[in-house]
Scaffold this motif. Structure first.
Motif, PDB file in Angstrom:
ATOM      1  N   SER A   1       0.847  -1.194   0.000  1.00 49.58           N
ATOM      2  CA  SER A   1       0.000   0.000   0.000  1.00 49.58           C
ATOM      3  C   SER A   1       0.879   1.238   0.000  1.00 49.58           C
ATOM      4  O   SER A   1       1.826   1.323   0.772  1.00 49.58           O
ATOM      5  CB  SER A   1      -0.895   0.043   1.236  1.00 49.58           C
ATOM      6  N   VAL A   2       0.541   2.180  -0.877  1.00 50.69           N
ATOM      7  CA  VAL A   2       1.257   3.449  -0.947  1.00 50.69           C
ATOM      8  C   VAL A   2       0.238   4.571  -1.048  1.00 50.69           C
ATOM      9  O   VAL A   2      -0.864   4.378  -1.555  1.00 50.69           O
ATOM     10  CB  VAL A   2       2.236   3.505  -2.142  1.00 50.69           C
ATOM     11  N   ALA A   3       0.627   5.739  -0.564  1.00 50.48           N
ATOM     12  CA  ALA A   3      -0.236   6.916  -0.670  1.00 50.48           C
ATOM     13  C   ALA A   3      -0.206   7.429  -2.099  1.00 50.48           C
ATOM     14  O   ALA A   3       0.796   7.296  -2.803  1.00 50.48           O
ATOM     15  CB  ALA A   3       0.227   7.989   0.297  1.00 50.48           C
ATOM     16  N   GLY A   4      -1.296   8.021  -2.542  1.00 49.36           N
ATOM     17  CA  GLY A   4      -1.364   8.566  -3.885  1.00 49.36           C
ATOM     18  C   GLY A   4      -0.403   9.724  -4.073  1.00 49.36           C
ATOM     19  O   GLY A   4       0.009  10.374  -3.127  1.00 49.36           O
ATOM     20  N   GLY A   5      -0.030   9.967  -5.297  1.00 52.39           N
ATOM     21  CA  GLY A   5       0.918  11.019  -5.634  1.00 52.39           C
ATOM     22  C   GLY A   5       1.922  10.483  -6.632  1.00 52.39           C
ATOM     23  O   GLY A   5       1.583   9.686  -7.498  1.00 52.39           O
TER      24      GLY A   5
ATOM     25  N   THR B   1      12.622  -5.376 -10.984  1.00 47.58           N
ATOM     26  CA  THR B   1      13.920  -5.976 -10.684  1.00 47.58           C
ATOM     27  C   THR B   1      13.695  -7.420 -10.278  1.00 47.58           C
ATOM     28  O   THR B   1      12.711  -7.746  -9.609  1.00 47.58           O
ATOM     29  CB  THR B   1      14.647  -5.255  -9.522  1.00 47.58           C
ATOM     30  N   SER B   2      14.576  -8.271 -10.709  1.00 52.59           N
ATOM     31  CA  SER B   2      14.546  -9.696 -10.336  1.00 52.59           C
ATOM     32  C   SER B   2      13.209 -10.355 -10.638  1.00 52.59           C
ATOM     33  O   SER B   2      12.710 -11.167  -9.856  1.00 52.59           O
ATOM     34  CB  SER B   2      14.880  -9.865  -8.850  1.00 52.59           C
ATOM     35  N   GLY B   3      12.612  -9.999 -11.762  1.00 55.95           N
ATOM     36  CA  GLY B   3      11.392 -10.668 -12.192  1.00 55.95           C
ATOM     37  C   GLY B   3      10.118 -10.202 -11.515  1.00 55.95           C
ATOM     38  O   GLY B   3       9.070 -10.814 -11.707  1.00 55.95           O
ATOM     39  N   VAL B   4      10.170  -9.129 -10.697  1.00 56.83           N
ATOM     40  CA  VAL B   4       8.991  -8.668  -9.971  1.00 56.83           C
ATOM     41  C   VAL B   4       8.821  -7.152 -10.154  1.00 56.83           C
ATOM     42  O   VAL B   4       9.784  -6.400 -10.063  1.00 56.83           O
ATOM     43  CB  VAL B   4       9.113  -8.989  -8.464  1.00 56.83           C
ATOM     44  N   ILE B   5       7.590  -6.747 -10.386  1.00 61.51           N
ATOM     45  CA  ILE B   5       7.264  -5.326 -10.471  1.00 61.51           C
ATOM     46  C   ILE B   5       6.824  -4.864  -9.083  1.00 61.51           C
ATOM     47  O   ILE B   5       6.018  -5.523  -8.433  1.00 61.51           O
ATOM     48  CB  ILE B   5       6.133  -5.079 -11.494  1.00 61.51           C
ATOM     49  N   GLU B   6       7.370  -3.731  -8.651  1.00 62.52           N
ATOM     50  CA  GLU B   6       7.034  -3.184  -7.338  1.00 62.52           C
ATOM     51  C   GLU B   6       6.590  -1.730  -7.492  1.00 62.52           C
ATOM     52  O   GLU B   6       7.061  -1.014  -8.371  1.00 62.52           O
ATOM     53  CB  GLU B   6       8.247  -3.226  -6.405  1.00 62.52           C
ATOM     54  N   ILE B   7       5.708  -1.309  -6.593  1.00 60.87           N
ATOM     55  CA  ILE B   7       5.252   0.079  -6.562  1.00 60.87           C
ATOM     56  C   ILE B   7       5.640   0.669  -5.211  1.00 60.87           C
ATOM     57  O   ILE B   7       5.411   0.059  -4.173  1.00 60.87           O
ATOM     58  CB  ILE B   7       3.715   0.166  -6.727  1.00 60.87           C
ATOM     59  N   ALA B   8       6.235   1.867  -5.245  1.00 56.11           N
ATOM     60  CA  ALA B   8       6.637   2.558  -4.033  1.00 56.11           C
ATOM     61  C   ALA B   8       6.446   4.053  -4.225  1.00 56.11           C
ATOM     62  O   ALA B   8       6.309   4.530  -5.356  1.00 56.11           O
ATOM     63  CB  ALA B   8       8.086   2.247  -3.684  1.00 56.11           C
ATOM     64  N   GLU B   9       6.438   4.787  -3.134  1.00 55.34           N
ATOM     65  CA  GLU B   9       6.348   6.234  -3.222  1.00 55.34           C
ATOM     66  C   GLU B   9       7.671   6.753  -3.790  1.00 55.34           C
ATOM     67  O   GLU B   9       8.746   6.312  -3.393  1.00 55.34           O
ATOM     68  CB  GLU B   9       6.070   6.845  -1.861  1.00 55.34           C
ATOM     69  N   ALA B  10       7.582   7.681  -4.727  1.00 59.85           N
ATOM     70  CA  ALA B  10       8.780   8.224  -5.360  1.00 59.85           C
ATOM     71  C   ALA B  10       9.471   9.195  -4.419  1.00 59.85           C
ATOM     72  O   ALA B  10       8.819   9.943  -3.686  1.00 59.85           O
ATOM     73  CB  ALA B  10       8.412   8.930  -6.673  1.00 59.85           C
TER      74      ALA B  10
END
Length: 164
Positions: free
Chosen positions: A142-146, A153-162
Motif C-alpha cells: 500500500s502506498v499513498a497517492g501522488g 527488478t529480479s522478475g517482480v514489479i514493485e510500486i513505491a512512493e517516489a
C-alpha cells in the motif's frame, strides 16, 4: 348602537395564527430542502471521487503495463508515475492485490489477473482496476497517492512512493 357583551371578535387571533402557521410551514420546507441538497451533494461527491479514482487507477495500470513490456527487453526498469495526491479533496491509497484477492473483493473482476485497489480516505469510495502483466507483481503493498515509482527488478514489479 349598543354593543352586546356576548359578541366577541376572533379576527385578531386568526391573523396571528395564520402567521405562526406560515412561518412554521416555511421553516419545515426550508429544512427539508437543505437536507435533500446535502444528500445530493454527498452523493455527487462520492460519484466524483469514484470517477477520479477510476481515472487514476487506469493510468497507473497503464504505467505498470508499460514497465511490464519494457521488462521483457531489460533487466531493470524504473519509471515515475506522477498522479495527483488528492482526488475530490480526499487523499487516497493504492494497494496491489493478488488475483485471488481481486476476485473476492471485487465481484465484477475475475480472479485471473491482479488488480489495484484505490481507496479514498475522506469518502467511502473504493475502486478496483485490473492489471494485465506477464511478469510477477508484488502484492499487498500500500502506498499513498501522488508520485509513485514503478520498478522491475529480479522478475517482480514493485510500486513505491517516489523520492522527490
Amino acid at each position: 348602537m349598543i354593543r352586546r357583551p356576548d359578541h366577541t371578535s376572533d379576527r385578531g387571533m386568526s391573523i396571528a395564527l395564520t402567521h405562526v402557521l406560515t412561518i412554521g410551514i416555511t421553516t419545515i420546507l426550508i429544512a427539508m430542502l437543505l437536507m435533500a441538497g446535502s444528500t445530493m451533494l454527498e452523493s455527487e461527491t462520492e460519484r466524483s471521487t469514484e470517477t477520479a479514482l477510476e481515472t487514476v487507477g487506469e493510468r497507473l495500470a497503464g504505467d505498470i503495463g508499460n514497465v511490464d513490456r519494457m521488462a521483457n527487453d531489460s533487466d531493470d526498469v524504473s519509471i515515475v508515475s506522477d498522479r495527483p495526491r488528492t482526488v475530490s479533496n480526499s487523499g487516497y491509497t493504492v494497494t496491489t492485490l493478488s488475483a485471488g484477492d481481486c476476485g473476492e473483493r471485487a465481484p465484477l473482476l475475475d480472479d485471473s489477473n491482479p488488480c489495484l485497489e484505490l481507496e479514498a480516505s475522506r469518502a467511502d469510495v473504493t475502486v478496483y482496476v485490473p492489471i494485465k502483466v506477464d511478469n510477477g507483481i508484488e502484492t499487498g503493498t500500500s502506498v499513498a497517492g501522488g508520485s509513485l515509482e514503478i520498478t522491475y527488478t529480479s522478475g517482480v514489479i514493485e510500486i513505491a512512493e517516489a523520492d522527490r
